[in-house]
Design a protein around this motif. Structure first.
Motif, PDB file in Angstrom:
ATOM      1  N   SER A 482      -3.052  12.508  21.828  1.00 54.62           N
ATOM      2  CA  SER A 482      -3.212  10.987  22.114  1.00 54.62           C
ATOM      3  C   SER A 482      -4.667  10.490  22.170  1.00 54.62           C
ATOM      4  O   SER A 482      -4.997   9.605  21.549  1.00 54.62           O
ATOM      5  CB  SER A 482      -2.585  10.581  23.450  1.00 54.62           C
ATOM      6  OG  SER A 482      -3.047   9.131  23.818  1.00 54.62           O
ATOM      7  N   ARG A 483      -5.573  11.504  22.516  1.00 55.99           N
ATOM      8  CA  ARG A 483      -6.981  11.279  22.728  1.00 55.99           C
ATOM      9  C   ARG A 483      -7.503  11.857  21.092  1.00 55.99           C
ATOM     10  O   ARG A 483      -8.544  11.105  20.647  1.00 55.99           O
ATOM     11  CB  ARG A 483      -7.662  11.989  23.875  1.00 55.99           C
ATOM     12  CG  ARG A 483      -7.342  11.199  25.167  1.00 55.99           C
ATOM     13  CD  ARG A 483      -8.093  12.364  26.153  1.00 55.99           C
ATOM     14  NE  ARG A 483      -7.645  11.441  27.404  1.00 55.99           N
ATOM     15  CZ  ARG A 483      -8.832  10.643  27.879  1.00 55.99           C
ATOM     16  NH1 ARG A 483      -9.911  10.279  27.252  1.00 55.99           N
ATOM     17  NH2 ARG A 483      -8.719   9.926  28.883  1.00 55.99           N
ATOM     18  N   LEU A 484      -6.923  12.865  20.612  1.00 58.80           N
ATOM     19  CA  LEU A 484      -7.318  13.278  19.431  1.00 58.80           C
ATOM     20  C   LEU A 484      -7.325  12.396  18.183  1.00 58.80           C
ATOM     21  O   LEU A 484      -8.011  12.348  17.357  1.00 58.80           O
ATOM     22  CB  LEU A 484      -7.078  14.644  19.160  1.00 58.80           C
ATOM     23  CG  LEU A 484      -7.739  15.483  18.093  1.00 58.80           C
ATOM     24  CD1 LEU A 484      -9.099  15.754  18.849  1.00 58.80           C
ATOM     25  CD2 LEU A 484      -6.884  16.716  18.117  1.00 58.80           C
ATOM     26  N   PHE A 485      -5.959  11.774  18.142  1.00 58.92           N
ATOM     27  CA  PHE A 485      -5.375  11.026  17.355  1.00 58.92           C
ATOM     28  C   PHE A 485      -5.385   9.453  17.606  1.00 58.92           C
ATOM     29  O   PHE A 485      -4.355   9.475  18.186  1.00 58.92           O
ATOM     30  CB  PHE A 485      -4.150  11.576  16.272  1.00 58.92           C
ATOM     31  CG  PHE A 485      -4.410  12.968  16.068  1.00 58.92           C
ATOM     32  CD1 PHE A 485      -4.804  13.328  14.861  1.00 58.92           C
ATOM     33  CD2 PHE A 485      -4.098  14.156  16.681  1.00 58.92           C
ATOM     34  CE1 PHE A 485      -5.033  14.525  14.382  1.00 58.92           C
ATOM     35  CE2 PHE A 485      -4.267  15.312  16.459  1.00 58.92           C
ATOM     36  CZ  PHE A 485      -4.560  15.627  14.968  1.00 58.92           C
ATOM     37  N   ARG A 486      -6.274   8.676  17.291  1.00 59.08           N
ATOM     38  CA  ARG A 486      -6.121   7.333  17.612  1.00 59.08           C
ATOM     39  C   ARG A 486      -5.231   6.285  16.750  1.00 59.08           C
ATOM     40  O   ARG A 486      -5.224   5.207  16.838  1.00 59.08           O
ATOM     41  CB  ARG A 486      -7.541   6.526  17.789  1.00 59.08           C
ATOM     42  CG  ARG A 486      -8.394   7.435  18.703  1.00 59.08           C
ATOM     43  CD  ARG A 486      -8.260   7.144  20.255  1.00 59.08           C
ATOM     44  NE  ARG A 486      -9.198   8.076  21.071  1.00 59.08           N
ATOM     45  CZ  ARG A 486      -9.281   7.687  22.314  1.00 59.08           C
ATOM     46  NH1 ARG A 486      -8.474   6.940  22.911  1.00 59.08           N
ATOM     47  NH2 ARG A 486     -10.008   8.422  23.137  1.00 59.08           N
ATOM     48  N   CYS A 487      -4.438   7.161  15.858  1.00 60.63           N
ATOM     49  CA  CYS A 487      -3.862   6.469  14.700  1.00 60.63           C
ATOM     50  C   CYS A 487      -2.378   6.205  15.222  1.00 60.63           C
ATOM     51  O   CYS A 487      -1.633   6.450  16.204  1.00 60.63           O
ATOM     52  CB  CYS A 487      -3.949   7.284  13.652  1.00 60.63           C
ATOM     53  SG  CYS A 487      -3.307   8.939  13.843  1.00 60.63           S
ATOM     54  N   ARG A 488      -1.423   5.549  14.305  1.00 60.39           N
ATOM     55  CA  ARG A 488      -0.110   5.670  14.395  1.00 60.39           C
ATOM     56  C   ARG A 488       0.591   6.699  14.423  1.00 60.39           C
ATOM     57  O   ARG A 488       0.045   7.937  13.755  1.00 60.39           O
ATOM     58  CB  ARG A 488       0.532   4.726  13.248  1.00 60.39           C
ATOM     59  CG  ARG A 488       0.067   3.192  13.541  1.00 60.39           C
ATOM     60  CD  ARG A 488       0.621   2.414  12.410  1.00 60.39           C
ATOM     61  NE  ARG A 488       0.267   0.921  12.503  1.00 60.39           N
ATOM     62  CZ  ARG A 488       1.188  -0.081  12.874  1.00 60.39           C
ATOM     63  NH1 ARG A 488       2.272   0.289  13.183  1.00 60.39           N
ATOM     64  NH2 ARG A 488       0.309  -1.210  13.020  1.00 60.39           N
ATOM     65  N   LYS A 489       1.670   7.056  14.913  1.00 60.11           N
ATOM     66  CA  LYS A 489       2.308   8.517  15.114  1.00 60.11           C
ATOM     67  C   LYS A 489       3.707   8.208  15.106  1.00 60.11           C
ATOM     68  O   LYS A 489       4.394   7.335  15.566  1.00 60.11           O
ATOM     69  CB  LYS A 489       1.919   8.929  16.555  1.00 60.11           C
ATOM     70  CG  LYS A 489       0.613   9.197  16.838  1.00 60.11           C
ATOM     71  CD  LYS A 489       0.025   9.777  18.320  1.00 60.11           C
ATOM     72  CE  LYS A 489      -1.270   9.756  18.479  1.00 60.11           C
ATOM     73  NZ  LYS A 489      -1.850   8.517  18.679  1.00 60.11           N
ATOM     74  N   THR A 490       4.477   9.124  14.565  1.00 62.19           N
ATOM     75  CA  THR A 490       5.763   9.521  14.439  1.00 62.19           C
ATOM     76  C   THR A 490       6.215  10.862  15.042  1.00 62.19           C
ATOM     77  O   THR A 490       5.676  11.812  14.830  1.00 62.19           O
ATOM     78  CB  THR A 490       6.298   9.481  13.047  1.00 62.19           C
ATOM     79  OG1 THR A 490       6.077   8.185  12.257  1.00 62.19           O
ATOM     80  CG2 THR A 490       7.939   9.593  12.963  1.00 62.19           C
ATOM     81  N   ILE A 491       6.987  10.617  16.230  1.00 62.92           N
ATOM     82  CA  ILE A 491       7.115  12.038  17.017  1.00 62.92           C
ATOM     83  C   ILE A 491       8.824  12.332  17.199  1.00 62.92           C
ATOM     84  O   ILE A 491       9.334  11.368  17.530  1.00 62.92           O
ATOM     85  CB  ILE A 491       6.615  11.797  18.413  1.00 62.92           C
ATOM     86  CG1 ILE A 491       5.200  11.513  18.446  1.00 62.92           C
ATOM     87  CG2 ILE A 491       6.657  13.130  19.308  1.00 62.92           C
ATOM     88  CD1 ILE A 491       4.265  11.222  19.789  1.00 62.92           C
ATOM     89  N   LEU A 492       9.225  13.206  16.748  1.00 62.58           N
ATOM     90  CA  LEU A 492      10.529  13.481  16.690  1.00 62.58           C
ATOM     91  C   LEU A 492      10.977  15.154  16.892  1.00 62.58           C
ATOM     92  O   LEU A 492      10.103  15.876  17.307  1.00 62.58           O
ATOM     93  CB  LEU A 492      11.037  13.574  15.247  1.00 62.58           C
ATOM     94  CG  LEU A 492      10.459  14.321  14.267  1.00 62.58           C
ATOM     95  CD1 LEU A 492      11.575  15.035  13.181  1.00 62.58           C
ATOM     96  CD2 LEU A 492       9.334  13.631  13.491  1.00 62.58           C
TER      97      LEU A 492
END
Length: 684
Positions: A482-492
Motif C-alpha cells: 500500500s505504501r510502496l505502490f500508490r497506484c491502482r491495484k488488482t488483487i486476486l
C-alpha cells in the motif's frame, strides 16, 4: 449447408482477402520506410562534414521517427496475421435508436477498411463490444466517453474460426455462451494459459471493464478464472487508457517463475506487450538492498510440512496478524516521542538550544524519521552560520551532521527491529542466526520499518499493480504494498487455496488494509468436472462454490499394498495417460522430497519434467511438482500420490491436498499405501 452458413463463409473469405491486402500494404510501406531510412543514412554519411549541430540533431530525429514508424508497421502486420487465423468470434446486429440494424463483428483486434473508412472488426475491448457479453436479444446499450448509446440487439452469433476455417457457428436462439463454453472447457489443456475473449461471462466482463475501482479485490473459488480475468482486465485498461499507460508501467507480483511463464502468453495473444513481473521475494531482496539473506515462503511452508514446531507456528501466526501491524505502528509512535533524547548542541563557541532542534525535528514530521536528521542538520548549519557570520569549517559541519543523529537512541533499522521485540517484552519472537538470516515472517516487517523510517521510492513509476495469490500474503505485506505502490491495484486469490493457514488473508482482511477496495466474489468454477468439484468439497467444504454442469469420470482413490507397489501404480497411471487423448498430467506431491522420489522412479519415461522452486519455465506433458508450486496451474489429469493418513494430517496438509486436487480439469486419481488420509475417509 444452409443459406445463412454459406453467407457467413463467403463473408469470412471477403474479410480474409481484405486482411491479405492489408498485410501486403504494410509490407510495401515497410519496404518504403526501409529504403528511405537507408537513403537518409547514406545522405548523412556523405554530407556530415558540411552539417552543423542543428542539422545533425534534425537528421537524427528524422531517422528515429522513420525507425519508430517501421516498428509500428511490423507490429500492425503481426496483428493482421493473427486476425487472418481467426478474424472474429462473435457478431451482434445492433440497431441504435431510430437507426437500422448493422452487423458488429468482434475479434481479438480491430480491423478497418481504410479505403471505405469502415470498421469491419471491433476489438473485444471497444465500448460497443461490451454488449456481446452483457446482453441477449432485445434492449441493450453501451457506454462511450461521450455518453450512453441505446438500442436493441436483433441477432447474435458466435463462431469458432481456426486457421482461417469456420469450424462451427451458433445462432442466438440458444444460449451461445454456455454452449461455446462447454465446448472449450471439454478440450484438453494446452501448455499455457490462453485468452478467454470468446467465452467471457457477464460477471467476469463487469470485473474486466471496471474503470472506477482504485483497488479491485477478486476473491474467486478454484477454477473461477480469476487470474485470466485479471490479465484481461489489464489488457482492457491498456486499451482504454493507451494515451497514459503502457505495458512497462504495470507490475505483476506472481508466486513463482513457472507461474509467470505459464501466464506469459495471455497478454501477447491479446495484442499487448509483455508486462514486467516480480516474485514477492525478489521484491523483498530489492527493498532490503540485498543486505540480508532470508528464508523464502516456499522454505517456510516446507518447514511447516516437514515437522510441527509450536514456537515456529506461534511466530508465524503473530506476525501474520493485524495485532502485529498495529504493534509496529505503536512502536513507531513510541520511538518518535521518546527516542530523540535532545540536548543543547555545542558547535565551537555557539550553543544550539535543544528546543530549536526539537522544533526542527517536528517540522519534518511528514519525512521518514531517520531521514529527518540530515534536514535538521542543514537548518542547524544555517543557524550557526548566521550566528558566527562566516562559512563553517569542515569540522563544524561534521560536528553538526554527526551530533544530531547521535541523540537518537538507535540509527539502524535492524537494531530498531530487534528493539521492537524488547519493547513488546517478547524478545523470543525474533529468531536471527549468527549470519543474520531472517525468517520469512520477519522479512516484510523489517521492510515496513525501513519504509516508515527511511522511505523507499523505487517503484514510483508503476501505474497499476496486479497481485496474485492474495491469500498467501499478510497484513504487514499489504501495508508495504500500500505504501510502496500508490497506484491502482488488482488483487486476486482464493482463501481456500492457502498453502499456509497460519498466515493466510481473506478478502475481508485485505479490505481492512484497503478500505476503499471494490470486492468481487466469483463462485462459479469452470475448471473441474462436477464429480471432481464434489470430491474436493469433501476436503475443504465451500457451500458457495457453483460448478459448471460438465461431467466426467468419478475421482479414483487407489489403495496400494506397499510404497513400492504405489510407485509401480504411478508408472502404470503414467502409461495409461500416454495412451489417452489428454495433453497434460500433473503429479502433485506434498513436499519436494516426495516429488523428487517419484521423479527418480519414473525419470526414464518420456515427457516427464520435475518442477522445483528453481524452475523458470512451464513445460507441456507430465509435470511432477508440489501443491505449493502447482498453484494457479491446471492439468487435464492430476495424480496425487501418498494420500495416506501419515502424510496428510495437519491443517497445512489439508490445504495442500485441496490445492493439489483442484488442479484437475477432467480426471483425478489419488494413490496411497497404509491407511487413507482422514480428509478423504471422513465423508466417503
Amino acid at each position: 449447408m444452409n443459406e445463412t452458413e454459406r453467407e457467413e463463409r463467403e463473408y469470412l473469405e471477403e474479410i480474409k482477402e481484405k486482411l491479405s491486402l492489408a498485410v501486403k500494404w504494410v509490407d510495401d510501406s515497410v519496404k518504403q520506410f526501409s529504403n528511405e531510412l537507408r537513403q537518409k543514412k547514406q545522405y548523412i554519411h556523405e554530407h556530415q562534414s558540411g552539417m552543423d549541430d542543428a542539422d545533425m540533431v534534425a537528421a537524427g530525429q528524422s531517422i528515429n521517427r522513420m525507425a519508430f514508424t517501421g516498428e509500428a508497421a511490423v507490429a500492425r502486420k503481426r496483428k493482421l496475421l493473427k486476425l487472418a487465423q481467426s478474424p472474429y468470434f462473435g457478431r451482434i446486429d445492433f440497431a441504435a435508436q431510430h437507426k437500422a440494424a448493422a452487423p458488429v463483428y468482434i475479434g481479438v483486434h480491430s480491423f478497418t477498411d481504410v479505403q471505405q473508412h469502415q470498421s469491419l472488426i471491433y476489438d473485444w475491448r471497444a465500448p460497443i463490444s461490451s454488449m456481446f457479453y452483457d446482453f441477449e436479444l432485445g434492449d441493450a446499450f453501451y457506454t462511450t466517453p461521450s455518453g450512453t448509446v441505446r438500442g436493441s440487439i436483433e441477432r447474435k452469433r458466435q463462431y469458432k474460426i481456426r486457421d482461417g476455417r469456420l469450424e462451427f457457428m451458433l445462432e442466438n436462439d440458444v444460449n451461445i455462451h454456455d454452449d461455446v463454453l462447454q465446448r472449450e472447457l471439454a478440450k484438453s489443456s494446452d501448455d499455457k494459459m490462453k485468452n478467454i475473449v470468446a467465452t467471457i461471462q457477464r460477471d467476469q466482463n463487469a470485473v474486466i471493464r471496471n474503470e472506477e475501482a482504485l483497488v479491485m479485490v477478486i476473491q474467486g473459488v478454484a477454477g473461477s478464472g480469476k487470474t485470466s480475468i485479471a490479465l484481461h482486465r489489464i489488457a482492457f485498461l491498456l486499451y482504454r487508457y493507451r494515451e497514459t499507460i503502457a505495458a512497462k508501467d504495470i507490475l505483476i507480483i506472481s508466486p513463482n517463475k513457472v507461474f509467470a511463464d505459464y501466464i506469459s502468453n495471455v497478454l501477447p495473444e491479446l495484442g499487448e506487450e509483455h508486462i514486467p513481473e516480480l516474485g514477492m521475494e525478489e521484491l523483498a531482496a530489492d527493498l532490503l538492498d540485498h543486505r540480508y539473506t532470508f528464508q523464502t515462503f516456499f522454505e517456510q511452508v516446507s518447514a511447516l510440512l516437514e515437522h510441527h514446531d509450536a514456537a515456529f507456528i506461534e511466530r508465524i501466526q503473530f506476525k501474520s496478524s493485524f495485532e502485529f501491524l498495529s504493534k509496529l505502528n505503536q512502536y513507531l509512535l513510541h520511538i518518535e516521542n521518546t527516542y530523540f533524547a535532545v540536548t543543547d548542541l555545542r558547535v565551537g563557541a555557539t550553543v544550539v538550544p535543544k528546543q530549536l532542534l526539537l522544533d526542527k525535528f517536528r517540522t519534518y514530521h511528514r519525512v521518514p524519521l531517520l531521514k529527518r536528521f540530515a534536514l535538521v542538520a542543514d537548518d542547524v548549519r544555517a543557524y550557526v552560520r548566521d550566528a558566527v557570520r562566516r562559512k563553517l569549517t569542515g569540522g563544524e559541519k561534521a560536528a553538526i551532521g554527526e551530533g544530531i543523529p547521535r541523540m537518537f537512541k538507535l540509527n539502524n533499522v535492524l537494531d530498531l527491529y530487534r528493539d521492537f521485540y524488547r519493547w513488546l517484552e517478547r524478545p523470543e519472537l525474533l529468531k536471527l542466526d549468527h549470519r543474520l538470516r531472517l525468517e520469512y515472517a520477519d522479512v516484510f516487517a523489517l521492510i515496513y520499518l525501513r519504509l516508515r523510517l527511511e522511505g523507499i521510492s523505487a517503484y514510483d513509476q508503476v501505474k497499476h499493480l496486479l497481485v496474485d495469490e492474495m491469500q498467501d500474503y499478510t497484513p504487514v505485506q499489504y501495508a508495504v504494498l500500500s505504501r510502496l505502490f500508490r497506484c491502482r491495484k488488482t488483487i486476486l486469490g482464493d482463501v481456500s487455496q492457502t498453502v499456509n493457514p497460519y498466515s493466510s488473508s481473506s478478502a475481508e482482511t485485505i479490505e481492512r488494509v484497503f478500505p476503499q477496495a471494490d470486492v468481487v466474489k466469483l463462485f462459479r468454477s469452470y475448471r473441474s468436472t462436477v464429480e471432481i468439484t464434489a470430491f474436493t468439497q469433501r476436503i475443504a467444504p465451500n457451500p458457495n462454490i457453483i460448478p459448471l454442469e460438465r461431467h466426467g469420470p468419478e475421482p479414483a482413490v487407489r489403495p496400494c499394498t506397499s510404497p513400492d507397489d504405489e510407485l509401480q501404480t504411478i508408472r502404470q497411471l503414467i502409461g495409461a495417460f500416454a495412451g489417452s487423448s489428454n495433453h497434460s498430467l500433473g503429479i502433485i506431491c506434498k513436499t519436494l522430497r516426495q516429488a523428487a522420489r517419484v521423479h527418480e522412479a519414473v525419470r526414464e519415461m518420456p515427457g516427464v519434467h520435475l518442477l522445483t522452486p528453481e524452475s523458470t519455465t512451464f513445460k507441456e506433458g507430465i509435470i511432477i511438482t508440489t501443491a505449493h508450486l502447482a498453484k494457479g496451474l491446471e492439468f487435464d489429469e492430476v495424480l496425487v500420490p501418498f494420500a495416506s493418513a501419515r502424510n496428510y494430517q495437519t491443517q497445512v496438509d489439508r490445504s495442500m491436498l485441496y490445492v493439489a486436487c483442484t488442479r484437475a480439469m477432467h480426471r483425478l486419481t489419488l494413490t496411497y499405501s497404509g491407511a487413507v488420509t482422514a480428509f478423504l475417509a471422513a465423508r466417503s
